[in-house]
Scaffold this active site. Structure first.
Site, PDB file in Angstrom:
ATOM      1  N   CYS A   1       0.799  35.078  68.603  1.00 45.66           N
ATOM      2  CA  CYS A   1       0.937  34.494  70.288  1.00 45.66           C
ATOM      3  C   CYS A   1       0.564  33.917  70.425  1.00 45.66           C
ATOM      4  CB  CYS A   1       0.986  35.856  70.899  1.00 45.66           C
ATOM      5  SG  CYS A   1      -0.943  36.566  71.614  1.00 45.66           S
TER       6      CYS A   1
ATOM      7  N   CYS B   1      -5.037  41.315  71.016  1.00 48.07           N
ATOM      8  CA  CYS B   1      -4.714  41.159  69.128  1.00 48.07           C
ATOM      9  C   CYS B   1      -5.612  41.246  68.891  1.00 48.07           C
ATOM     10  CB  CYS B   1      -3.858  39.355  69.949  1.00 48.07           C
ATOM     11  SG  CYS B   1      -2.196  39.460  71.308  1.00 48.07           S
TER      12      CYS B   1
ATOM     13  N   CYS C   1      -2.987  33.741  71.058  1.00 46.93           N
ATOM     14  CA  CYS C   1      -3.750  33.982  70.345  1.00 46.93           C
ATOM     15  C   CYS C   1      -3.930  32.443  69.874  1.00 46.93           C
ATOM     16  CB  CYS C   1      -3.410  34.854  69.255  1.00 46.93           C
ATOM     17  SG  CYS C   1      -3.455  36.009  69.609  1.00 46.93           S
TER      18      CYS C   1
ATOM     19  N   GLU D   1      -5.518  38.899  65.803  1.00 49.70           N
ATOM     20  CA  GLU D   1      -6.579  37.839  65.953  1.00 49.70           C
ATOM     21  C   GLU D   1      -7.565  37.339  66.211  1.00 49.70           C
ATOM     22  OE1 GLU D   1      -3.083  38.121  66.143  1.00 49.70           O
ATOM     23  OE2 GLU D   1      -1.279  36.937  65.922  1.00 49.70           O
TER      24      GLU D   1
ATOM     25  N   ASN E   1      -5.526  44.946  66.890  1.00 50.01           N
ATOM     26  CA  ASN E   1      -4.777  44.904  67.941  1.00 50.01           C
ATOM     27  C   ASN E   1      -4.832  46.420  68.617  1.00 50.01           C
ATOM     28  OD1 ASN E   1      -2.509  46.140  66.227  1.00 50.01           O
ATOM     29  ND2 ASN E   1      -0.914  46.439  67.830  1.00 50.01           N
TER      30      ASN E   1
ATOM     31  N   GLU F   1      -4.520  48.296  71.923  1.00 47.77           N
ATOM     32  CA  GLU F   1      -3.620  48.200  73.173  1.00 47.77           C
ATOM     33  C   GLU F   1      -4.538  49.340  73.983  1.00 47.77           C
ATOM     34  OE1 GLU F   1       0.717  47.658  71.093  1.00 47.77           O
ATOM     35  OE2 GLU F   1       0.716  49.874  72.526  1.00 47.77           O
TER      36      GLU F   1
END
Length: 158
Positions: free
Chosen positions: A104, A71, A107, A73, A60, A62
């Site tokens: 999430c 993210c 993803c 994934e 990830n 940010e």
């Protein structure tokens, strides 16, 4: 296994189920260590196994503009596609929680582009716990190409 198709196992059982698990887990753990998470401090790593058998890491990243955050994934899937993969068979995601965190919704939706049979392993980096499920069990009735039949530019030009 639960009635939802999600199963809680340990790392040894995951490795017995998928011979590539240990290598994917190590790749995801290394990626987790490279995650950029200055706002949430929630470092996530992932690794996907492409249809060719090649593996691709992701972490990830940010951003202060939260919508620009990516993210782990999705990062791994983008790397796989950029390398020429057209299929994803497995996704291993690692989170710093005793009880592993599942991918999430965004993803899950991106992984759904590769079909409901993508095998997802959600592992903990601080315990031996692993959840395993087919993507179709994590995202039943996903939105996909079948939902676009008869709409869009092709339908307009007919």
């Amino acid at each position: 296994m639960t009635d939802t198709g999600v199963e809680l196992i340990d790392r040894a059982a995951a490795a017995a189920r998928l011979p590539e698990f240990d290598g994917l887990l190590q790749m995801a753990l290394i990626a987790q260590g490279r995650a950029r998470a200055p706002y949430s401090n929630f470092h996530v790593g992932a690794a996907v196994l492409g249809g060719s058998g090649a593996a691709f890491p992701g972490c990830n990243v940010e951003s202060a503009s939260y919508g620009a955050t990516i993210c782990a994934e999705r990062s791994a899937v983008v790397g796989a596609v950029a390398a020429g993969e057209t299929a994803i068979r497995v996704c291993v995601v690692v989170t710093p929680t005793v009880d592993p965190s599942s991918p999430c919704g965004i993803c899950r939706q991106l992984l759904a582009e590769f079909g409901p049979d993508v095998l997802v392993f959600a592992a903990s980096s601080v315990s031996d716990a692993v959840y395993v499920a087919a993507l179709g069990d994590l995202l039943p009735l996903s939105f996909g190409p079948q939902n676009l039949d008869g709409v869009g530019p092709k339908a307009v030009s007919e």
